[in-house]
Scaffold this motif. Structure first.
Motif, PDB file in Angstrom:
ATOM      1  N   GLY A 110      -8.672  15.804 -19.626  1.00 36.82           N
ATOM      2  CA  GLY A 110      -9.538  16.914 -19.539  1.00 36.82           C
ATOM      3  C   GLY A 110      -9.643  17.261 -20.988  1.00 36.82           C
ATOM      4  N   GLU A 111      -9.264  17.241 -21.733  1.00 38.30           N
ATOM      5  CA  GLU A 111      -9.279  17.752 -23.575  1.00 38.30           C
ATOM      6  C   GLU A 111      -9.769  16.299 -24.264  1.00 38.30           C
ATOM      7  OE1 GLU A 111      -5.038  18.608 -25.230  1.00 38.30           O
ATOM      8  OE2 GLU A 111      -4.658  20.361 -23.741  1.00 38.30           O
ATOM      9  N   TRP A 112      -9.048  15.671 -23.593  1.00 29.88           N
ATOM     10  CA  TRP A 112     -10.007  13.839 -24.102  1.00 29.88           C
ATOM     11  C   TRP A 112     -11.845  14.425 -24.176  1.00 29.88           C
ATOM     12  CZ3 TRP A 112     -10.849   9.427 -21.811  1.00 29.88           C
ATOM     13  CH2 TRP A 112     -11.515   8.026 -22.123  1.00 29.88           C
ATOM     14  N   SER A 149       0.222  17.844 -16.778  1.00 28.74           N
ATOM     15  CA  SER A 149      -0.206  17.357 -17.943  1.00 28.74           C
ATOM     16  C   SER A 149      -0.820  16.634 -18.077  1.00 28.74           C
ATOM     17  CB  SER A 149       1.372  16.711 -18.445  1.00 28.74           C
ATOM     18  OG  SER A 149       2.045  17.953 -18.361  1.00 28.74           O
ATOM     19  N   THR A 155     -13.616  16.209 -22.954  1.00 31.19           N
ATOM     20  CA  THR A 155     -14.044  17.834 -23.885  1.00 31.19           C
ATOM     21  C   THR A 155     -14.762  16.650 -25.193  1.00 31.19           C
ATOM     22  OG1 THR A 155     -13.256  19.017 -22.308  1.00 31.19           O
ATOM     23  CG2 THR A 155     -14.230  20.315 -24.223  1.00 31.19           C
ATOM     24  N   GLY A 156     -13.695  16.555 -26.066  1.00 30.27           N
ATOM     25  CA  GLY A 156     -13.724  16.446 -27.206  1.00 30.27           C
ATOM     26  C   GLY A 156     -14.532  15.081 -27.625  1.00 30.27           C
ATOM     27  N   GLU A 167      -5.013  17.690 -18.542  1.00 30.37           N
ATOM     28  CA  GLU A 167      -4.950  18.469 -18.965  1.00 30.37           C
ATOM     29  C   GLU A 167      -5.062  17.400 -20.622  1.00 30.37           C
ATOM     30  OE1 GLU A 167      -1.081  21.227 -19.416  1.00 30.37           O
ATOM     31  OE2 GLU A 167      -1.913  22.292 -18.244  1.00 30.37           O
ATOM     32  N   GLU A 168      -4.443  16.274 -20.890  1.00 29.35           N
ATOM     33  CA  GLU A 168      -5.032  15.716 -21.312  1.00 29.35           C
ATOM     34  C   GLU A 168      -5.970  14.755 -21.442  1.00 29.35           C
ATOM     35  OE1 GLU A 168      -3.505  14.853 -24.247  1.00 29.35           O
ATOM     36  OE2 GLU A 168      -1.656  15.961 -23.864  1.00 29.35           O
TER      37      GLU A 168
END
Length: 235
Positions: free
Chosen positions: A226-228, A220, A230-231, A223-224
């Motif tokens: 990675g999203e941060w 988790s 990428t964003g 993933e968090e």
């Protein structure tokens, strides 16, 4: 400090100091095949990396759990040979989770030795703020050995003390909530069973639950983050 992708930079003396063991211990583990050989650099000097340190810390943790050398060899043989330092640290966290609370009273020099490096007064203050060490009588310290290595590593994390303490509060709060809900679930399952069944379920579920929590949290968080990343355009 190296990363998993950096070249090994530690001498055997530096590796031993980081792990809080003797050079003789490192050589002994190497002779038994528990540690992979170092990379040989200029002047025939062996260099060790983060994987060596993480594997050495895992071996030491297994020993603290009372495992024999033969049992440790069998345990390590079952692990994939290309595990990263990060993966080895996860294994060590699982192993350490079975240990009973271990608080010892140590002198300041012994605290440095257990930490694997000299600690400045500010470092000790930060460890005390994290509730890893507590001042004791005669200039000694009560040390939570299960948290000491983690606390020392947090000293190098580029986060403020306030952020680290806030993160600790988040982890404690949610861990207690998860433990409470799981305990309630298990109590419902064994409410009409005998004491022997209750103990048996607890013995079986403890390692499974800890492994599941570590794995789930690791994925988790990955993933968090990675999203941060990428964003934010830094991934």
């Amino acid at each position: 400090m190296t990363t998993d992708t950096e070249e090994p930079t530690l001498t055997i003396d530096e590796l031993a100091a980081r792990a809080g063991v003797t050079v003789r211990t490192v050589r002994f583990y190497g002779s038994k095949g528990l540690l992979p050989p170092p990379e040989i650099g200029p002047r025939r000097v062996g260099r060790y990396g983060r994987e060596h340190l993480a594997r050495l810390e895992l071996i030491e943790e297994l020993q603290r759990q009372g495992m024999t050398l033969a049992a440790i060899e069998r345990y390590l043989r079952q692990l994939p040979p290309d595990l990263s330092a990060h993966d080895l640290a996860i294994h060590r966290a699982v192993v350490a989770s079975w240990a009973p609370d271990a608080v010892e009273t140590v002198t300041r020099p012994e605290l440095d030795r257990r930490a694997g490096r000299p600690l400045a007064d500010g470092d000790v203050e930060r460890l005390a703020a994290m509730d890893v060490v507590r001042p004791a009588d005669g200039g000694a310290y009560d040390v939570d050995l299960g948290l000491l290595r983690l606390g020392v590593r947090l000293l190098d994390v580029p986060l403020s003390q306030e952020a680290i303490l806030a993160a600790r509060e988040v982890l404690v709060e949610h861990s207690r909530a998860a433990a409470g809900e799981l305990a309630q679930l298990f109590r419902g399952e064994v409410s009409e069973r005998g004491a022997r069944d209750v103990k048996s379920l607890s013995a079986h579920m403890h390692p499974l639950v800890v492994q599941a929590l570590l794995t789930t949290f690791q994925r988790s968080l990955k993933e968090e983050l990675g999203e941060w990343l990428t964003g934010s355009g830094t991934g």
